[in-house]
Structures are given as structure tokens and as C-alpha cells.
Write an enzyme that holds these catalytic residues in place. Sequence first.
Site, short mmCIF file in Angstrom:
data_model
loop_
_atom_site.label_atom_id
_atom_site.label_comp_id
_atom_site.label_asym_id
_atom_site.label_seq_id
_atom_site.Cartn_x
_atom_site.Cartn_y
_atom_site.Cartn_z
N HIS A 220 0.81 -1.23 0.00
CA HIS A 220 0.00 0.00 0.00
C HIS A 220 0.83 1.27 0.00
CE1 HIS A 220 1.15 -0.19 4.22
NE2 HIS A 220 0.85 1.09 4.28
C1 UD1 Z 1 -1.82 5.18 6.48
C2 UD1 Z 1 -0.46 5.58 7.08
C3 UD1 Z 1 0.55 4.48 6.79
C4 UD1 Z 1 0.06 3.12 7.26
C5 UD1 Z 1 -1.29 2.85 6.61
C6 UD1 Z 1 -1.85 1.49 7.04
C7 UD1 Z 1 -0.05 8.01 7.06
C8 UD1 Z 1 0.79 9.08 6.43
N1 UD1 Z 1 0.06 6.79 6.46
O1 UD1 Z 1 -1.64 5.14 5.07
O2 UD1 Z 1 1.75 4.76 7.48
O3 UD1 Z 1 0.99 2.13 6.91
O4 UD1 Z 1 -2.19 3.90 7.00
O5 UD1 Z 1 -3.07 1.22 6.52
O6 UD1 Z 1 -0.72 8.26 8.03
N2 UD1 Z 1 -9.08 4.87 2.61
C9 UD1 Z 1 -10.29 4.26 2.58
N3 UD1 Z 1 -10.84 3.88 3.77
C10 UD1 Z 1 -10.24 4.09 4.96
C11 UD1 Z 1 -8.99 4.75 4.97
C12 UD1 Z 1 -8.43 5.13 3.79
O7 UD1 Z 1 -10.88 4.02 1.54
O8 UD1 Z 1 -10.80 3.70 6.02
C13 UD1 Z 1 -8.44 5.25 1.31
C14 UD1 Z 1 -8.76 6.63 0.87
O9 UD1 Z 1 -8.82 6.64 -0.51
C15 UD1 Z 1 -7.55 7.42 1.30
C16 UD1 Z 1 -6.45 6.39 1.09
O10 UD1 Z 1 -7.05 5.15 1.43
O11 UD1 Z 1 -7.36 8.58 0.57
C17 UD1 Z 1 -5.24 6.62 1.93
O12 UD1 Z 1 -5.60 6.71 3.33
P1 UD1 Z 1 -4.64 7.50 4.36
O13 UD1 Z 1 -5.12 7.37 5.74
O14 UD1 Z 1 -4.39 8.89 3.85
O15 UD1 Z 1 -3.24 6.77 4.21
P2 UD1 Z 1 -2.89 5.21 4.08
O16 UD1 Z 1 -2.37 4.97 2.72
O17 UD1 Z 1 -3.99 4.34 4.59
#
Ligand code: UD1
Length: 352
Positions: A203
Amino acid sequence: MICTVVGARPNFMKMAPVILELRRRGIPQVFVHTGQHYDARMSEIFFDQLGMPQPDVYLGVGSGSHADQTARIMTAFEKTCGDYAFKRLVVAGDVNSTLACALTAAKMGIPVAHVEAGLRSFDRDMPEEINRVLTDHLSDLLFTTEPSGAENLAREGISGDKVRYVGNSMIDSLRAHLDRALTQQPWTTYGFTPGSYGVVTLHRPSNVDTPETAREIAEAIGALGADLPLIFPIHPRTLSRGGDIWNGLGGVHIVDPLGYLEFLGLMARARLVITDSGGIQEETTALGVPCLTVRLNTERPVTLTEGTNRLVAPRRDVIVESARAVLNDPPRGRIPELWDGHAAVRIVDGLA
Ligand code: UD1
């Protein structure tokens, strides 16, 4: 009153043992969930399976750009800090919620404790590296998980008086739940037997956001799927950034994100794990399962020097060759010091 915070998936396993130990000792706490991760499969299921209480405060911030997400957490958390007279904040790991809450509290004069302090990849292209460095410098109590933590903090001029080597609270969760995870035999869902399959998770933006890199990795796991069936629980980010790239790979079972117990059980009996996660490098080391981390660096060097982890560049041939080498001659590791299931006890001793 102590404030404990979680926000994103990897926080839950690191903070659950601390939250439960504070409760066990009757130490008053307000437990906050920022809502950075909000899908049931990225959040709720972990609360249930880790036996965590419902949060006292849910900030519901959701997704956004880094600045937007961090800013919204800060604004919402500042109000929470105003509503309660916190004596201390406890944050874990390196996600945006960690930094946002640490920064808010530090400016309001609330001392910050950081669980999993001192890790460094020395790669500022990773948002997590920026979150780690800043959170450590905002904290007055730094709980480290491996020897490199204290060395990195000393190099940055952080006084050793603030640093405590406590072991790894995420491994507390693993030890507490492994038996239950294995009893469920999650591999049977896919028709596998223990040791007959591999597990993949990817991811990280550097791997999945650029189509060329994502395609290299997809081709590699497609090629490996012919040798060993692979289960790939796909993170929403990976799906949203390049869904098609991950479709139709032979021998690769793409599934929705899994709960903690299902994933832990699968990982514990996998022949090989391929990942770019931070935490999974440590969990495979604790389990003695071979792990290939698709990254050029790691902030968790003890998993290389003592554990079963190996780094591989995000290149098709490198991944395939390394995986075949590891399958033929699996690395044998040992468990790092104090990864014994009692880190949270030492953390709460440090807080008290
Ligand atoms: C975050 C952490 C990362 C961790 C990862 C584990 C930061 C900078 N990164 O990354 O260190 O390894 O979590 O999962 O904090 N989304 C959903 N549903 C959710 C959450 C996210 O659909 O419940 C999607 C959305 O499109 C969002 C994308 O995932 O924009 C990224 O989510 P985000 O929390 O920004 O970062 P992660 O890539 O999950």
C-alpha cells in the site's frame, strides 16, 4: 487524566495493550479515535478483535491530502484538549494522526509520550519519516522498540533521560491473540493447508501510486503465484490508485482487507510474506516467518539483523529471484530483546 489516541490501522495493535493496561490499573484515560481510517474493515473490526473499548471521543476526520487531513485532526483535537484537562498524551507509530495530535498537545503544554520512538528510514520521501522525526522531537517520553531507536535519538540530540527501551507493544497484541487466530484456521477459507501459500500486502505510495512501479511488482507476484498460491488482502489505497494492474494475476487471490485475527493466523502459517508494511516486518520476525519487504530501506533494522526480513527493490526480477531463494533456503532468525508480550506493562510503568 491521560489521553490515548489512535487513528489508522497500524495504531490499533500498538495502542490496544497500552489502553487495556491503563484500564486494568484503574488509571483514568480519555481514549480518542481520529477517524483517519473509517472503513469497517480498516477500523471497527480491529476494535472488536483486539478487545478495545469504544472510543470516548471520535473525531471523524476521514481522508484528505496530508495537509488537509493533518490540519483537520489538529483543529478537532485542539477542541478535545480544551474539553478535558489532560495531564499527558500517548501516541503511537508514525501516521498523520500521531503527528497531528502530538503537535496540538505540545503547543497546549500537554506532555507527549511516543510509543515506537526513534525508528528512522532516513528517507524523507516517506510521509511516515517526517511524522516520526517531528513526533519524537515533540515528546518528553520516548518508548523504543529496538536498539537503533536510542542511537537515532541520541544522534539527533534527544537526551537519553527521556528514552526507555520497552520492547514492542504490537508484539504484545500478537502474543495475546495468536492462539485464537490459529484456532480459526483462516487458510481453510482459501482451500490451503499450513505452509502451502504466501501472503502479500502492498500500500505504500512509492510502490502503488506510480503505474510503472506497480506493474513491475504485479508482474513479480503474478510470476510467483505460479510457484506458490498467494493471498493478497488489498488496501483501499492500492485499489483506488491502480485497480486494473492487480486484476487477473494467476495464482493470486485478491481479497478485501482482513480482520486482525484472520490476517495474523494466515501470516503465522505462511511460507513467505511479501509486503511493504512497517508492522508486518516486525510481526513476521516475531513469528519466524520469512518476509520480503519491497522497499529500498527499513526503519526497523533489527528485523534484518536478527529477524527473518530481507529488503528487495521494487523490480520484477529482483523480487522473483529473491522469493525463490528464500523459498529454497528460508532465513532463520531470533526474537529481538523484550519482544516478549509485556511491553505495555513497561510503558504504563514509565507513564506512572
Ligand atoms: C496510512 C499511514 C501508513 C500506514 C497505513 C496502514 C499516514 C501518512 N500513512 O496510510 O503509514 O501504513 O495507513 O493502513 O498516516 N481509505 C479508505 N478507507 C479508509 C482509509 C483510507 O478508503 O478507512 C483510502 C482513501 O482513498 C484514502 C487512502 O485510502 O485517501 C489513503 O488513506 P490515508 O489514511 O491517507 O493513508 P494510508 O495509505 O492508509
